[in-house]
Design a protein around this motif. Structure first.
Motif, mmCIF file in Angstrom:
data_model
loop_
_atom_site.group_PDB
_atom_site.id
_atom_site.type_symbol
_atom_site.label_atom_id
_atom_site.label_comp_id
_atom_site.label_asym_id
_atom_site.label_seq_id
_atom_site.Cartn_x
_atom_site.Cartn_y
_atom_site.Cartn_z
ATOM 1 N N SER A 149 33.753 50.540 48.669
ATOM 2 C CA SER A 149 34.429 49.247 48.601
ATOM 3 C C SER A 149 34.639 48.845 47.147
ATOM 4 C CB SER A 149 33.641 48.179 49.354
ATOM 5 O OG SER A 149 32.657 47.605 48.533
ATOM 6 N N GLN A 150 33.658 49.156 46.284
ATOM 7 C CA GLN A 150 33.844 48.846 44.867
ATOM 8 C C GLN A 150 35.006 49.665 44.294
ATOM 9 O OE1 GLN A 150 30.514 49.315 45.834
ATOM 10 N NE2 GLN A 150 30.019 47.143 45.740
ATOM 11 N N GLU A 164 30.274 41.598 44.728
ATOM 12 C CA GLU A 164 31.371 40.813 44.197
ATOM 13 C C GLU A 164 30.892 39.367 44.040
ATOM 14 O OE1 GLU A 164 34.830 41.649 46.495
ATOM 15 O OE2 GLU A 164 34.323 43.767 46.601
ATOM 16 N N LEU A 218 35.716 53.818 32.349
ATOM 17 C CA LEU A 218 35.064 52.770 33.147
ATOM 18 C C LEU A 218 34.503 53.335 34.446
ATOM 19 C CD1 LEU A 218 37.300 49.602 32.901
ATOM 20 C CD2 LEU A 218 34.887 49.816 32.315
ATOM 21 N N ARG A 261 38.236 48.181 45.073
ATOM 22 C CA ARG A 261 38.434 46.988 44.261
ATOM 23 C C ARG A 261 38.850 47.348 42.835
ATOM 24 N NH1 ARG A 261 36.604 41.359 44.463
ATOM 25 N NH2 ARG A 261 36.632 40.761 42.279
ATOM 26 N N ILE A 262 38.181 48.381 42.294
ATOM 27 C CA ILE A 262 38.511 48.789 40.929
ATOM 28 C C ILE A 262 39.925 49.325 40.846
ATOM 29 C CG2 ILE A 262 38.047 50.563 39.215
ATOM 30 C CD1 ILE A 262 35.233 50.091 39.466
ATOM 31 N N VAL A 320 42.503 48.474 42.664
ATOM 32 C CA VAL A 320 43.409 47.323 42.657
ATOM 33 C C VAL A 320 43.426 46.669 41.275
ATOM 34 C CG1 VAL A 320 43.777 45.012 43.597
ATOM 35 C CG2 VAL A 320 43.121 46.896 45.117
ATOM 36 N N ARG A 321 42.229 46.510 40.727
ATOM 37 C CA ARG A 321 42.064 45.909 39.420
ATOM 38 C C ARG A 321 42.812 46.671 38.321
ATOM 39 N NH1 ARG A 321 38.320 43.005 36.421
ATOM 40 N NH2 ARG A 321 37.915 44.430 34.723
ATOM 41 N N GLU A 322 42.617 47.991 38.317
ATOM 42 C CA GLU A 322 43.241 48.800 37.264
ATOM 43 C C GLU A 322 44.752 48.792 37.413
ATOM 44 O OE1 GLU A 322 41.763 50.354 34.573
ATOM 45 O OE2 GLU A 322 40.079 49.120 35.222
ATOM 46 N N LEU A 332 32.879 54.643 26.714
ATOM 47 C CA LEU A 332 33.737 53.465 26.605
ATOM 48 C C LEU A 332 34.206 53.248 25.168
ATOM 49 C CD1 LEU A 332 31.862 50.924 28.893
ATOM 50 C CD2 LEU A 332 33.893 52.261 29.409
ATOM 51 N N GLY A 376 46.437 46.296 38.631
ATOM 52 C CA GLY A 376 46.823 44.966 38.145
ATOM 53 C C GLY A 376 46.901 44.947 36.627
ATOM 54 N N ILE A 377 45.866 45.517 36.001
ATOM 55 C CA ILE A 377 45.856 45.580 34.537
ATOM 56 C C ILE A 377 47.051 46.389 34.034
ATOM 57 C CG2 ILE A 377 44.583 46.478 32.557
ATOM 58 C CD1 ILE A 377 42.013 45.765 34.015
ATOM 59 N N ILE A 429 41.227 39.847 35.831
ATOM 60 C CA ILE A 429 42.110 40.905 35.346
ATOM 61 C C ILE A 429 42.760 40.549 34.006
ATOM 62 C CG2 ILE A 429 44.280 42.105 35.818
ATOM 63 C CD1 ILE A 429 43.574 42.320 38.645
ATOM 64 N N ILE A 440 50.188 44.229 34.057
ATOM 65 C CA ILE A 440 50.186 43.283 32.926
ATOM 66 C C ILE A 440 50.489 44.005 31.617
ATOM 67 C CG2 ILE A 440 48.780 41.701 31.551
ATOM 68 C CD1 ILE A 440 47.241 41.001 34.027
ATOM 69 N N ASN A 441 49.707 45.072 31.351
ATOM 70 C CA ASN A 441 49.884 45.772 30.081
ATOM 71 C C ASN A 441 51.226 46.482 30.010
ATOM 72 O OD1 ASN A 441 47.557 44.865 29.009
ATOM 73 N ND2 ASN A 441 46.347 46.700 29.431
ATOM 74 N N ALA A 482 42.686 42.946 30.828
ATOM 75 C CA ALA A 482 43.905 43.532 30.280
ATOM 76 C C ALA A 482 43.974 43.286 28.780
ATOM 77 C CB ALA A 482 45.125 42.936 30.971
ATOM 78 N N LEU A 490 32.949 44.828 35.843
ATOM 79 C CA LEU A 490 33.985 45.394 36.697
ATOM 80 C C LEU A 490 34.665 44.318 37.533
ATOM 81 C CD1 LEU A 490 32.365 48.736 37.832
ATOM 82 C CD2 LEU A 490 34.312 48.394 36.338
ATOM 83 N N PHE A 491 34.043 43.145 37.595
ATOM 84 C CA PHE A 491 34.610 42.117 38.457
ATOM 85 C C PHE A 491 35.129 40.911 37.665
ATOM 86 C CE2 PHE A 491 31.260 44.312 40.911
ATOM 87 C CZ PHE A 491 32.104 45.028 41.719
ATOM 88 N N ARG A 524 41.996 45.361 26.265
ATOM 89 C CA ARG A 524 42.450 46.733 25.973
ATOM 90 C C ARG A 524 43.589 46.761 24.971
ATOM 91 N NH1 ARG A 524 41.964 49.376 31.991
ATOM 92 N NH2 ARG A 524 40.016 48.322 32.503
ATOM 93 N N TRP A 525 44.080 45.601 24.581
ATOM 94 C CA TRP A 525 45.247 45.581 23.722
ATOM 95 C C TRP A 525 45.049 46.237 22.363
ATOM 96 C CZ3 TRP A 525 47.780 40.130 24.810
ATOM 97 C CH2 TRP A 525 48.286 40.146 26.108
#
Lengths: 487, 487
Positions: free
Chosen positions: A388-389, B83, A375, A392-393, A395-397, B300, A399-400, B316, A403-404, B320, B312-313, B323-324
């Protein structure tokens, strides 16, 4: 024999025709080999020899004719698809006046193989009819020595232009530009321009617009061919032209031209020197080549191969050696991971199940991290990731990853409990998986971003850095937790 | 404020200008947020509100003007880089008459996000001015429901054309073709054609040639614009035209068009239906988009992500979950490998060093095999691998595996001996490495070739199949040899 009518240039017919020729050439080469070999035996009569020779000649004449009907790119395809022996046979059947055009379309490695067998005089004869920028492109792929030999044999005028193109760095717009273009002045009438053009027999390829310059040859704008056709003949170029040309400097990188062509749907764009004087054009075919080449080598760069050097028919010894750096680095990282395990040999000795489970933690970490890497690399390639992106990414990854980690940690924990009946072991592996996914997400974002920041190719190094980390950390986290809570 | 002079369309200036606007928009969105929030407090005076509002309005007017000076593709870039909140602000600042063109340039996910917030009436208004094929492209990315709502609001004439484009499969030439083209008859004189063209105000974009058809609208050839310009005005189209056009059928795959455009350096080519009637053109900008998109999604696809869905935004949770499937498959293969180890727990219990060494054998196998995979995938993408080439490559990769197995097996054997002082263990690991490299070479060639043969995407599955094999086989070979000769 010629089953492609001139009206049937559909790619399927071409593919068929090409496949036939490839097949015939391969067989022909085998036959010749057989004739040569059987000729050595004493029992073979002179008459048989003559017949075989005549048949072979006839076949070759037919093949020569079919090749003559092909586009140079199709001949190049045929050459690239053949093994060395039939390839040489095919090359000898290409008419000399077309060899330059064919070489231009051929992949670097095959081109080098073909040219290396030719004397410099012959190479010079072959390339002379080409445009200077094409000559430059061709001989740039030759070894230094033969390059000089060929250059010495060129005309003075060509030589100067070829040298100027060769002076641009490989990946620059200057090295890929077309020196042939039509420029006009603002004060000319469309009619005068048309008259001027008629004196030429043809326009340079991909001329969708004339470049408008001033007396000092500085870029002023462009006149689309369509406006030349549709505009009032009495109106002037200045009245009809566009004053906002997208242009490039000779030292811009090709990647920048690719991005602009993609965005603005260009067919050609002027190239200027540092004094804003027009020195050439960059055309969409060069851009298409650049994109395609980048795409084709990306998969190779990812596994430490260079793409340029990869002739599928090069000697095995060389090919094997070219893979050593990559294997060496990977052996090193695997060894590091192995030492992490070595440090826990005592723990494993106490609970052997750990040995069977630890690769799972490492492996899922690597797979998940590689998704983040892919990605980020795409985002970087599309120029979409500023600081800045990126934050953000990240943090996002992460977070993912949480979860995963919880989801798949649970799955793996249950499986472990079913297998080994040990609830503490199940908890430890679930926690280790979640933590390693966090590590993977972090490194998966930061590794390509950092490589890119320091001007390195993120495609090439990211995956090694990631796997090295997820392996070692995966083992460390899992075995560490096990040592602390289980043994 | 407007620091791009109309003569300075160099990408660096554009990049700067874009970055500035992105920065301003982000700040603006934050400000608006702050104003809203502080407005909630009771201590805030009405006067302060008015001032803040005026300043905000002024900023927005300036931003709107700057955006108006951008190419739609640059506005799309700005939207993609923002964003969600500043993105909506930016979208509201794009003038309505340009929104269709901007949407057309925007990535699918962002486009969907923007359109989903608009009522169907508004979407219809925005897309109406576009060409039918562009309308089709746009609404193809909408959810079924809003697609129908928008279609219902289009004019009857547009609707029919849009529907016809939508009926072609996604990856076909028909779906990407341009319906707008100029066709002429063979018996017309160049002069007559020129007169005819002058009646139009402009030519369709990328018109480098006119398509020559007969009375039944069947393809006869093409007349390059340059020949129209340079040829004798009295001569006929038939005398000046080329009779060997490269053409495509509407149901050809885009990949085939890409290959042909790359090879023959085309700018445009006619598209015909099954009756050989010309129904449109495919132009180089569509081809460039297709190559670029394929290239961007390859990385990808390799890790089980689809590319299309990767905003990308996006939230989450959704990301997530997407990707499972990939993680599940990998967990499964890792689990299989783990069970292989589990079968040797007794062996490992007897010699714990095996646990530390076994991941090295598996890991180097995976890395070496991925090199073979990358080579084969490139060969397949370049159409260079027929059955006989594949056999040759297989032999080659196995040869390379033997060489590299001996070289790196020796290195690893020495390292093992130094670490553990056990010559038999060193021999076992060297042999296991060599054997696993042979397995890797075999699977690395056969997996992508087989996937390709059965019509699957080799980029997506090869690496999973390979790693599953090299891991399990690596553990099996190493631990098996150890069980037989060491313990």
């Amino acid at each position: 024999m010629n089953d492609i009518s001139s009206r049937q240039l559909h790619h399927r017919h071409l593919e068929q025709a090409r496949a036939q020729v490839i097949e015939l050439l391969s067989r022909q080469a085998v036959e010749r080999e057989l004739v040569n070999r059987s000729g050595e035996g004493p029992e073979r009569s002179a008459k048989q020899d003559v017949v075989a020779l005549l048949v072979a000649r006839q076949h070759q004449a037919a093949l020569e004719q079919r090749l003559a009907g092909f586009h140079p790119a199709d001949i190049a395809f045929v050459l690239e698809s053949l093994e060395p022996e039939p390839r040489d046979l095919a090359w000898s059947l290409v008419r000399p006046e077309r060899r330059g055009a064919v070489l231009l379309e051929t992949a670097d490695v095959v081109r080098r193989a073909l040219v290396c067998h030719m004397p410099a005089d012959e190479v010079a004869d072959v390339v002379r009819p080409l445009d200077p920028e094409d000559i430059a492109e061709l001989i740039a792929s030759l070894p230094e020595e033969s390059r000089r030999a060929v250059l010495e044999r060129l005309d003075q005028a060509d030589l100067a232009e070829v040298r100027s193109v060769l002076s641009f760095p490989e990946d620059s717009v200057g090295a890929a530009m077309d020196l042939d273009f039509v420029s006009v002045r603002e004060d000319a009438s469309l009619e005068a321009v048309q008259r001027l053009l008629r004196r030429r027999k043809e326009l340079p390829s991909h001329t969708n617009e004339l470049i408008v310059v001033d007396r000092a040859n500085k870029l002023r704008g462009f006149l689309p061919i369509s406006r030349l056709l549709l505009g009032e003949p009495e109106s002037t170029v200045g009245e009809q032209m566009s004053r906002d040309p997208v242009f490039f400097y000779t030292d811009d990188r090709m990647q920048e031209a690719v991005t602009s062509f993609e965005k603005y749907d260009l067919v050609s764009a002027p190239v200027v020197n540092l004094h804003d004087q027009v020195v050439g054009r960059i055309t969409v075919d060069a851009v298409v080549d650049a994109i395609a080449e980048r795409a084709q080598t990306e998969g190779l760069r990812k596994v430490g191969l260079s793409g340029e050097d990869e002739d599928l028919f090069a000697p095995i010894r060389h090919a094997a050696r070219r893979r050593w750096p990559w294997l060496a680095i990977n052996l090193l990282t695997a060894f590091m991971a192995s030492r992490v395990i070595g440090a826990f040999e005592h723990t494993i000795g106490a609970l052997v199940a750990l040995a069977a489970l630890m690769p799972i933690v490492a492996s899922i970490g690597g797979n998940s991290g590689n998704q983040s890497v892919a990605l980020v690399i795409r985002g970087l390639a599309m120029n979409q990731l500023g600081p800045s992106q990126l934050r953000r990414i990240l943090v996002r990854e992460l977070g993912i990853a949480v979860i995963n980690g919880l989801v798949w940690g649970f799955v793996l924990g249950v499986a472990t409990f079913v297998l080994y009946g040990d609830p503490k072991l199940a908890l430890v592996i679930a926690a280790a998986l979640t933590l390693n996914l966090l590590v993977a997400g972090f490194v998966g974002v930061c590794a390509p971003a950092a490589l890119h920041r320091f001007g390195r190719d993120p495609v090439m190094g990211s995956s090694i850095v990631l796997t090295a980390t997820t392996d070692s950390m995966g083992f460390l986290i899992f075995l560490g937790l096990a040592a602390a809570f289980l043994v």
